[in-house]
Design an enzyme around this catalytic site. Structure first.
Site, short mmCIF file in Angstrom:
data_model
loop_
_atom_site.label_atom_id
_atom_site.label_comp_id
_atom_site.label_asym_id
_atom_site.label_seq_id
_atom_site.Cartn_x
_atom_site.Cartn_y
_atom_site.Cartn_z
N ILE A 1 0.14 6.54 8.69
CA ILE A 1 0.44 6.22 7.29
C ILE A 1 2.14 6.34 7.21
O ILE A 1 2.46 5.57 6.45
CB ILE A 1 -0.55 7.05 6.57
CG1 ILE A 1 -1.72 6.99 6.96
CG2 ILE A 1 -0.08 6.88 5.08
CD1 ILE A 1 -2.32 5.44 6.84
N ASP A 2 2.43 7.54 7.90
CA ASP A 2 4.04 7.64 7.57
C ASP A 2 4.85 6.38 8.12
O ASP A 2 5.70 5.95 7.79
CB ASP A 2 4.53 8.68 8.45
CG ASP A 2 4.27 10.19 7.52
OD1 ASP A 2 4.27 9.84 6.17
OD2 ASP A 2 4.34 11.27 8.25
N VAL A 3 4.26 5.68 9.32
CA VAL A 3 5.18 4.76 9.81
C VAL A 3 4.80 3.61 9.06
O VAL A 3 5.73 2.80 8.61
CB VAL A 3 4.65 4.41 11.25
CG1 VAL A 3 5.18 3.35 11.91
CG2 VAL A 3 4.75 5.64 12.23
#
Length: 564
Positions: free
Chosen positions: A202-204
């Site tokens: 999700i960060d990416v």
């Protein structure tokens, strides 16, 4: 203290002489990239926002990363693994290439003044602070985008749960958002517990969304500026001197959060609920709407083959490869994908039994003669060392010289740009700058970007507003190659002592050690040495934390030592 600061500033200036060629080369590469001339003020940390700014840096933008003067980015301490030299975190190295580090106390008034001055020189602002945190510091969007600072700035703020709703003040890392946002519920084996993805996905994804949004905002700003130029030209042609309406705020505020990006990335899973009110469940590597579409165990222990038969023709080919035409193709319940989904368990039981009769190598050989999507399960080492990754001209892994860690290997940008009429790609994947040491570029940014004079910089350093790393530099003044070779050997020996595991507890260690060679000078200096008590004639280099104001010229010495 003032003498130390002045000396350290001179040392920093001379240190740059070593990398003049490298800087010019990096500048030359950046000039050919899409975002050449764009400057980004990176106020972020951890992964999502730093990943976004790293992509912008890959495309040629100058990234100035603001870090806490004592601890820096949190990921600097996330490990192991760390590099053998310099103890740099592998996590930090993974998402901070092509950046410059300015260690700055943004809570101080002087630090805020530096941020205001930098904002005037930047096109893009990226942060991932909690909602309202920067507003309390007078560094929010309204503060930065006012007419006195930069009304044209593109201000991108990344949060966990957005600026509205009951979750607005919740802190959240990737794993928390995966749990709340539904991704973890559909990840894992059907009869097992929910699992997070192996990487902070999700960060990416959020970093990619933010990166695309910023590029679109840049495009919008350029279009607005072009329109203003046309209006100005028309007014001048009509002899209209009323230009008050020409000045517009062409900047833009971008709000993006991890939870929204995760929900948007659920794609067909969310659509299944919206259209059919179907709540998806965990299938392991299988697919809710396609069978077969998963991994199967082979005769080898812990070796698996992944197969995707997405249509009826692919399924017929799979049956041919596995010699199951008479067993499966003759049965009506396996004729279409919809029927295969309905009879999933029976079909998978037959396929699994067949796959376990041959080794992975045997199956790969049989599948290689047919056009059906398949592949073995490989770990990170296997894929990075694979023939496919290693044999291409486009390299996803590059080795760079890091200031404190030495030579390190890093991933690069996977995008390839080839301009029309050219055969050579743009060097998007070339790492121009290795991930920085904390505060490595503090003096460069203050001096080159902001134009601060030495006295101003001294004041910032003395007050603890700005921090620069410990630097230990050897100057070699000699006029022949033999002296240069002898000095280089001594330098390497000293550098190894600095990073030796046998150092006494509490011994001072420079952040990085550099060797600078000046072949055009004949000035000689004596290295401070300390004789051992034994009768040996060898000399031991003495690390002194004191800065000597005077160095006695000697005819036999060839080294001048400075420390900042």
């Amino acid at each position: 203290m003032k003498a130390i600061v002045r000396l350290s500033l001179r040392v920093e200036k001379v240190r740059r002489l070593k990398s003049v060629k490298m800087v010019r080369l990096a500048s030359g590469i950046a000039d050919s990239l899409p975002l050449s001339g764009v400057r980004v003020l990176d106020m972020s940390r951890v992964l999502a926002a730093p990943y976004c700014t790293q992509l912008l840096g890959d495309m040629g933008a100058e990234i100035i990363k603001i870090e806490h003067p004592k601890t820096g980015d949190e990921t600097r301490s996330w490990g192991p693994p760390f590099t053998e030299k310099g103890k740099e975190s592998a996590y930090f190295l993974s998402c901070n290439r092509n950046k410059k580090s300015l260690a700055l106390d943004i809570k101080s008034e002087a630090g805020k003044k530096v941020i205001y001055d930098l904002s005037k020189q930047c096109d893009i602002w990226v942060d991932n602070f909690m909602p309202g945190s920067l507003d309390k510091l007078n560094l929010g969007y309204e503060d930065i985008s006012n007419d006195n600072i930069n009304p044209d700035i593109i201000y991108c703020s990344i949060t966990a749960f957005g600026n509205e709703g009951p979750y607005v003040h919740y802190g959240g890392y990737d794993v928390i958002v995966q749990a709340i946002g539904g991704l973890m519920d559909i990840t894992g084996e059907a009869d097992g517990s929910p699992c997070k993805t192996g990487v902070a996905l999700i960060d990416v994804i959020t970093g990619l969304y933010a990166h695309g949004a910023i590029l679109a905002a840049l495009r919008s700003r350029d279009n607005a500026r072009a329109a203003q130029v046309q209006v100005r030209a028309q007014q001048e042609q009509n002899n209209n001197n009323n230009n008050k309406q020409l000045r517009q705020r062409n900047g833009m505020k971008i709000d993006i959060n991890l939870l929204d990006c995760e929900i948007a990335s659920l794609v067909n899973i969310a659509s299944n609920y919206l259209i059919g009110k179907t709540v998806s469940k965990r299938y392991g590597t299988a697919h809710a709407s396609i069978v077969p579409y998963q991994i199967f165990p082979t005769k080898n222990q812990n070796q698996y083959l992944c197969v995707a038969a997405t249509n009826d023709a692919s399924f017929a080919t799979l049956c041919e490869i596995m010699d199951l035409q008479d067993t499966l193709l003759t049965q009506h319940k396996f004729q279409t994908n919809q029927l295969r989904v309905q009879h999933r368990e029976e079909l998978l039981r037959i396929l699994t039994q067949c796959f376990q009769q041959r080794t992975l190598a045997e199956w790969l050989d049989r599948f290689s003669h047919f056009n059906i999507p398949h592949g073995p399960i490989q770990n990170v080492q296997q894929i990075l060392d694979s023939e496919h990754v290693q044999s291409r001209d486009f390299q996803l892994v590059q080795s760079v010289e890091h200031s404190s860690a030495g030579k390190v290997s890093l991933l690069t940008n996977p995008v390839q740009y080839t301009p029309k009429g050219h055969t050579q790609r743009l060097p998007i994947n070339q790492i121009r700058l290795p991930p920085p040491v904390l505060g490595e570029h503090s003096l460069e940014v203050l001096e080159r970007v902001l134009g601060y004079d030495t006295r101003h910089i001294q004041k910032l350093i003395q007050d603890g507003v700005v921090v620069q790393p410990n630097i230990l530099i050897f100057f070699f003044f000699c006029n022949n190659s033999s002296n240069h070779f002898r000095n280089l050997c001594l330098f390497k020996k000293f550098k190894s002592l600095c990073h030796s595991k046998k150092k006494k507890r509490g011994a001072w260690t420079p952040s990085f050690v550099e060797y600078i060679f000046f072949p055009d000078f004949e000035i000689k200096y004596k290295l401070k040495t300390k004789k051992k008590k034994s009768t040996t004639s060898k000399k031991e280099i003495c690390l002194s934390r004191k800065i000597h104001k005077k160095y006695e010229p000697q005819n036999t010495g060839e080294i001048k030592k400075q420390k900042a």
